[in-house]
Design a protein around this motif. Structure first.
Motif, PDB file in Angstrom:
ATOM      1  N   ALA A  30       0.567  -1.026  -0.262  1.00  0.00           N
ATOM      2  CA  ALA A  30      -0.063  -0.295   0.008  1.00  0.00           C
ATOM      3  C   ALA A  30       0.968   0.997   0.181  1.00  0.00           C
ATOM      4  CB  ALA A  30      -0.641   0.522   1.343  1.00  0.00           C
ATOM      5  N   GLN A  37      -0.990   1.716  -9.772  1.00  0.00           N
ATOM      6  CA  GLN A  37      -2.244   1.678  -8.946  1.00  0.00           C
ATOM      7  C   GLN A  37      -2.776   0.182  -9.407  1.00  0.00           C
ATOM      8  OE1 GLN A  37      -3.408   3.287  -6.355  1.00  0.00           O
ATOM      9  NE2 GLN A  37      -4.555   1.712  -6.134  1.00  0.00           N
ATOM     10  N   ALA A  38      -3.194   0.110 -10.570  1.00  0.00           N
ATOM     11  CA  ALA A  38      -3.341  -1.419 -11.511  1.00  0.00           C
ATOM     12  C   ALA A  38      -2.569  -2.925 -10.650  1.00  0.00           C
ATOM     13  CB  ALA A  38      -3.175  -1.595 -12.632  1.00  0.00           C
ATOM     14  N   ASP A  39      -1.001  -2.570 -10.257  1.00  0.00           N
ATOM     15  CA  ASP A  39      -0.319  -3.781 -10.041  1.00  0.00           C
ATOM     16  C   ASP A  39      -0.384  -3.871  -8.077  1.00  0.00           C
ATOM     17  OD1 ASP A  39       1.182  -4.026 -12.335  1.00  0.00           O
ATOM     18  OD2 ASP A  39       2.120  -2.754 -12.631  1.00  0.00           O
ATOM     19  N   LYS A  40      -0.657  -2.421  -7.858  1.00  0.00           N
ATOM     20  CA  LYS A  40      -1.405  -2.620  -6.636  1.00  0.00           C
ATOM     21  C   LYS A  40      -2.764  -3.632  -6.409  1.00  0.00           C
ATOM     22  CE  LYS A  40       1.012   1.456  -4.129  1.00  0.00           C
ATOM     23  NZ  LYS A  40       1.039   2.642  -3.334  1.00  0.00           N
ATOM     24  N   SER A  41      -3.012  -3.198  -7.030  1.00  0.00           N
ATOM     25  CA  SER A  41      -4.504  -3.618  -6.363  1.00  0.00           C
ATOM     26  C   SER A  41      -4.844  -5.019  -6.962  1.00  0.00           C
ATOM     27  CB  SER A  41      -5.568  -3.125  -7.799  1.00  0.00           C
ATOM     28  OG  SER A  41      -5.790  -1.994  -7.466  1.00  0.00           O
ATOM     29  N   ALA A  42      -3.687  -5.897  -8.189  1.00  0.00           N
ATOM     30  CA  ALA A  42      -3.273  -6.860  -8.963  1.00  0.00           C
ATOM     31  C   ALA A  42      -2.895  -8.468  -7.324  1.00  0.00           C
ATOM     32  CB  ALA A  42      -2.866  -7.561 -10.169  1.00  0.00           C
ATOM     33  N   MET A  44      -2.799  -7.152  -3.986  1.00  0.00           N
ATOM     34  CA  MET A  44      -3.961  -6.926  -2.971  1.00  0.00           C
ATOM     35  C   MET A  44      -4.843  -7.904  -2.856  1.00  0.00           C
ATOM     36  SD  MET A  44      -2.740  -4.911  -0.553  1.00  0.00           S
ATOM     37  CE  MET A  44      -2.167  -3.348  -0.222  1.00  0.00           C
ATOM     38  N   ALA A  45      -5.431  -8.531  -4.064  1.00  0.00           N
ATOM     39  CA  ALA A  45      -6.016  -9.314  -4.964  1.00  0.00           C
ATOM     40  C   ALA A  45      -5.375 -10.879  -4.671  1.00  0.00           C
ATOM     41  CB  ALA A  45      -6.699  -9.295  -6.186  1.00  0.00           C
ATOM     42  N   GLU A  48      -4.720 -11.226  -0.570  1.00  0.00           N
ATOM     43  CA  GLU A  48      -6.449 -11.347   0.415  1.00  0.00           C
ATOM     44  C   GLU A  48      -6.484 -13.061   0.333  1.00  0.00           C
ATOM     45  OE1 GLU A  48     -10.971  -9.967   0.375  1.00  0.00           O
ATOM     46  OE2 GLU A  48      -9.286  -9.307  -1.743  1.00  0.00           O
TER      47      GLU A  48
END
Length: 246
Positions: A30, A37-42, A44-45, A48
Motif C-alpha cells: 500500500a 495502482q493497477a499492480d497494487k490492486s492485483a 492486493m487481490a 487477500e
C-alpha cells in the motif's frame, strides 16, 4: 528496490514466517511508491486470497504450479537453454556476477532461481535493478501469461515485475503464442518426459553426463527450510573488472 525483496518472498515457497506477516505485506504494498495502482490492486487481490487460505492449501497449490512440468519453471535458464550445456556455463557466469557484487548464495538454490535473482537485484540500486529485470523480462512475461491462462493469480506477481522492469513487452502476442500450448504438468505429460529422457554415463551434469537431474531443484529444496532465501557476504569475493550486467 525493496519491493523486489517482497516479490521474491511471495514467489518463493510459502512458509510460516511469510504467512504470519500478512498485515505487514499489505502495508508494504500500500505504501510502495514504485508500483502502479493497477499492480497494487492485483497484488492486493493475490494477498487477500493466499493469506486467507490455509498455509497447507497455499503450499499445495504452489507445488502443483511450479514443481511439475517445465513451462512454469522458476529457473531462468531452463526457459533459455533447457538442458543444454550452455545452461551450465550461464549459471557459472551468473554466480560470478553475484560474487563480483560481494554476495554469495546462503541457501541451497541454483543461481538462476527467480526469487534468488530478485533478491540479488534488490541490492543493486533502482536503476541497476531495473536493468537486471529488463534482461529477464521476456521470461517473466511468458510466465505471467501462462499463469493467466490457468486463471491463476500468481500471474499478478510476474506482471508486476514486468512493469517494474520498464521493458516493452507485447503481452497480447505472448497470449496468442501460449494459447494452444498443451499442459506439461499432467501425469501423462510427466510420464512421457521421463520415458524420453536420455541418460548418459561418464560425464558431469554440465557436460551432458549423468545425473540428468543435477540442474533441477530437488523435491526437498524449498520444503526443508522455514527461512526465506538470502545472500551472505562473500568472504573472498573476486573484484569485478567490468559491468555487473552481462
Amino acid at each position: 528496490m525493496k519491493i523486489l525483496t517482497l516479490l521474491s518472498r511471495l514467489i518463493d515457497y510459502p512458509n510460516d514466517t511469510l504467512y504470519a506477516h500478512g498485515d505487514d505485506v499489505v502495508d508494504f504494498i500500500a505504501n510502495d511508491k514504485l508500483l502502479s495502482q493497477a499492480d497494487k490492486s492485483a497484488l492486493m487481490a493475490f494477498i487477500e486470497q493466499r493469506f486467507n487460505d490455509s498455509l497447507l492449501d497455499w503450499q499445495s497449490d504452489y507445488d502443483g504450479l511450479f514443481e511439475r512440468g517445465r513451462s512454469l519453471s522458476l529457473l531462468i535458464y531452463e526457459h533459455l537453454h533447457g538442458e543444454s550445456r550452455d545452461r551450465g556455463q550461464a549459471m557459472v557466469n551468473l554466480l560470478a556476477q553475484y560474487r563480483a557484487a560481494g554476495l554469495d548464495i546462503g541457501v541451497r538454490e541454483l543461481p538462476d532461481y527467480i526469487p534468488l535473482f530478485l533478491e540479488f537485484a534488490s541490492t543493486q540500486g533502482e536503476q541497476n535493478a531495473k536493468g537486471w529485470l529488463e534482461d529477464i523480462a521476456p521470461i517473466l512475461a511468458l510466465l505471467a501469461v501462462r499463469l493467466e491462462k490457468r486463471n491463476c493469480n500468481y500471474s499478478a506477481l510476474f506482471t508486476t515485475l514486468v512493469s517494474l522492469s520498464g521493458a516493452q513487452i507485447d503481452m497480447q502476442a505472448l497470449r496468442e503464442q501460449v494459447k494452444d500450448e498443451k499442459r506439461d504438468d499432467t501425469k501423462k505429460a510427466l510420464d512421457k518426459v521421463w520415458e524420453e529422457e536420455a541418460v548418459t554415463f561418464g560425464g558431469d551434469a554440465i557436460n551432458g553426463g549423468c545425473p540428468t537431474n543435477a540442474a533441477k531443484p530437488s523435491e526437498s529444496q524449498r520444503r526443508d527450510q522455514d527461512v526465506p532465501i538470502q545472500f551472505i557476504d562473500a568472504a573472498n569475493a573476486p573484484v569485478s573488472t567490468g559491468e555487473l550486467r552481462s
